[in-house]
Motif scaffolding. Structure first.
Motif, PDB file in Angstrom:
ATOM      1  N   ALA A 155      86.494 102.745 -96.798  1.00 25.53           N
ATOM      2  CA  ALA A 155      85.250 103.507 -96.925  1.00 25.53           C
ATOM      3  C   ALA A 155      84.085 102.573 -97.234  1.00 25.53           C
ATOM      4  O   ALA A 155      82.990 102.716 -96.691  1.00 25.53           O
ATOM      5  CB  ALA A 155      85.387 104.571 -98.013  1.00 25.53           C
ATOM      6  N   ASN A 156      84.315 101.595 -98.109  1.00 20.94           N
ATOM      7  CA  ASN A 156      83.266 100.633 -98.430  1.00 20.94           C
ATOM      8  C   ASN A 156      82.891  99.770 -97.235  1.00 20.94           C
ATOM      9  O   ASN A 156      81.763  99.270 -97.154  1.00 20.94           O
ATOM     10  CB  ASN A 156      83.723  99.725 -99.572  1.00 20.94           C
ATOM     11  N   LEU A 157      83.839  99.573 -96.338  1.00 22.59           N
ATOM     12  CA  LEU A 157      83.607  98.726 -95.173  1.00 22.59           C
ATOM     13  C   LEU A 157      83.028  99.501 -93.989  1.00 22.59           C
ATOM     14  O   LEU A 157      82.910  98.955 -92.894  1.00 22.59           O
ATOM     15  CB  LEU A 157      84.923  98.059 -94.756  1.00 22.59           C
ATOM     16  N   GLY A 158      82.686 100.762 -94.207  1.00 21.68           N
ATOM     17  CA  GLY A 158      82.122 101.561 -93.121  1.00 21.68           C
ATOM     18  C   GLY A 158      83.154 101.948 -92.083  1.00 21.68           C
ATOM     19  O   GLY A 158      82.851 102.018 -90.896  1.00 21.68           O
ATOM     20  N   GLU A 159      84.381 102.212 -92.525  1.00 19.25           N
ATOM     21  CA  GLU A 159      85.480 102.591 -91.627  1.00 19.25           C
ATOM     22  C   GLU A 159      86.019 103.966 -92.029  1.00 19.25           C
ATOM     23  O   GLU A 159      87.170 104.099 -92.470  1.00 19.25           O
ATOM     24  CB  GLU A 159      86.603 101.545 -91.710  1.00 19.25           C
ATOM     25  N   PRO A 160      85.213 105.025 -91.899  1.00 17.80           N
ATOM     26  CA  PRO A 160      85.647 106.331 -92.411  1.00 17.80           C
ATOM     27  C   PRO A 160      86.857 106.898 -91.692  1.00 17.80           C
ATOM     28  O   PRO A 160      87.660 107.600 -92.309  1.00 17.80           O
ATOM     29  CB  PRO A 160      84.409 107.215 -92.214  1.00 17.80           C
TER      30      PRO A 160
END
Length: 388
Positions: A155-160
């Motif tokens: 989630a922090n890496l923009g991979e929802p």
């Protein structure tokens, strides 16, 4: 309300890195266009333009992101069911590795986390299916917590999308462990994923329904249930702020503060870091999401976040930078981002929203300071001059 609409949907809550979408125009409101969208799933370059000046966000992928996706893509459970475990698993060693995974997640050390999970996921999947029935609940609990770490990082890496897969596996493992509180913790992580993906109504539904389900346990005085319900209520506050429901957002913050007073300090139930300090951090984030930089900065003055994880302290500094940017205090915004980078350099380099913020600051300050130029260069954000 100061700077309404300025970074109003780009805030970061617990593990959340929601970015601007097509309906958000960044710090300049209608004066700046974000071309091609800038949501967490966007991989192409993003451009901001004003009066012939612009800043571009270079394409790139954070360390560990692809490896974490691959960890989730392998058929670990199928191999575990069809394979043979030659020796009994060392449960204590597995538990220590899961704890270490959470430490790496809180440190935003995603490359080392990916390396750890590449070996830990298959071993835990196998162990959970080969131990005697009496021992399986404990292994499935560890499996659920491990997938929580993976979801938080993604989630922090923009991979929802990948984070959602990890959360789903965590909830299934918690159910097999017959642990309703761990299932609720999974719903907490799911709400973070929805916020990251800009599915604000789904985030509100996930966090709200789980908080309601925990009400009987919380009212019976089970402190872990109160803490989880409080953490979920903070997610409800963030979701309401992203939906521009100010009264609801501040109401949820008041409810969460009452729960934090009941829980007390010094706890970290289910790695939520829920407590009065964390409520204060969410008040800052909610105020920024609502475009009220003055409220955010006043609330921030009363917060000492030094007792929280580096991840949470970093998010606090990013929210401070967003608040300063709303007031066009570029020097203060850059100073806050530099503090965030000092605390968690990999997280700052990983979050697309930080790159967007730096691009906005570049465009806002002509000419930019050397510190801002250096930070922009480190993040792959470049000034572009396109003429008058």
């Amino acid at each position: 309300m100061e700077g309404a609409g300025v970074f109003a949907a780009g805030g970061v809550g617990d593990g959340v890195g929601a970015e601007f979408g097509d309906d958000q125009l960044g710090v300049f409101g209608a004066g700046v266009a974000v071309q091609g969208g800038a949501g967490p799933a966007t991989r192409g370059a993003e451009f901001l333009r004003v009066s012939g000046e612009s800043a571009s966000v270079a394409e790139g992928e954070a360390p560990g992101a692809s490896r974490l996706r691959l960890v989730l893509s392998a058929a670990h459970s199928l191999k575990a069911i069809l394979g043979q475990q030659k020796a009994s698993p060392d449960v204590s060693a597995l538990r220590a590795e899961v704890d270490h995974a959470w430490s790496l997640t809180h440190q935003a050390n995603y490359a080392d986390l990916a390396e750890l999970l590449e070996g830990l996921v298959p071993r835990l999947e196998s162990a959970a299916r080969t131990v005697p029935d009496a021992d399986r609940p404990e292994l499935f609990r560890l499996l659920a917590v491990m997938y929580h770490t993976c979801s938080g990082a993604l989630a922090n890496l923009g991979e929802p999308e990948a984070a959602w897969i990890a959360v789903d596996r965590a909830v299934v493992a918690a159910e097999r462990a017959d642990d309703p509180l761990l299932m609720a913790a999974g719903e907490f992580r799911l709400s973070i994923v929805f916020l990251s993906a800009r599915h604000f109504e789904q985030a509100a539904q996930a966090s709200g329904s789980a908080a309601d389900a925990l009400r009987p346990l919380a009212e019976a005085g089970q402190v872990e249930a109160v803490a989880l319900r409080g953490a979920l209520t903070l997610q409800r506050a963030v979701a309401a702020a992203r939906l521009n429901l100010a009264d609801e957002a501040y109401g949820f913050l008041r409810d969460a503060r009452a729960m934090a007073e009941e829980v007390g300090d010094g706890r970290n139930d289910y790695n939520t870091e829920f407590g009065l300090t964390n409520v204060g951090l969410h008040e800052v984030s909610v105020a920024v999401d609502l475009g009220d930089a003055g409220h955010a900065l006043r609330a921030a003055r009363a917060i000492d976040a030094s007792g929280l994880s580096p991840e949470r302290q970093t998010r606090f500094q990013i929210d401070m930078a967003r608040a300063y940017a709303q007031r066009r205090q570029v020097v203060d915004a850059v100073a806050a981002l530099l503090k965030a980078r000092e605390q968690s350099p990999e997280m700052v380099r990983s979050l697309p929203m930080v790159k967007q913020l730096v691009a906005d600051l570049l465009t806002m300050s002509q000419p930019p300071s050397e510190e801002l130029r250096a930070l922009a260069g480190e993040l792959g954000v470049h000034e572009v001059r396109s003429g008058a």
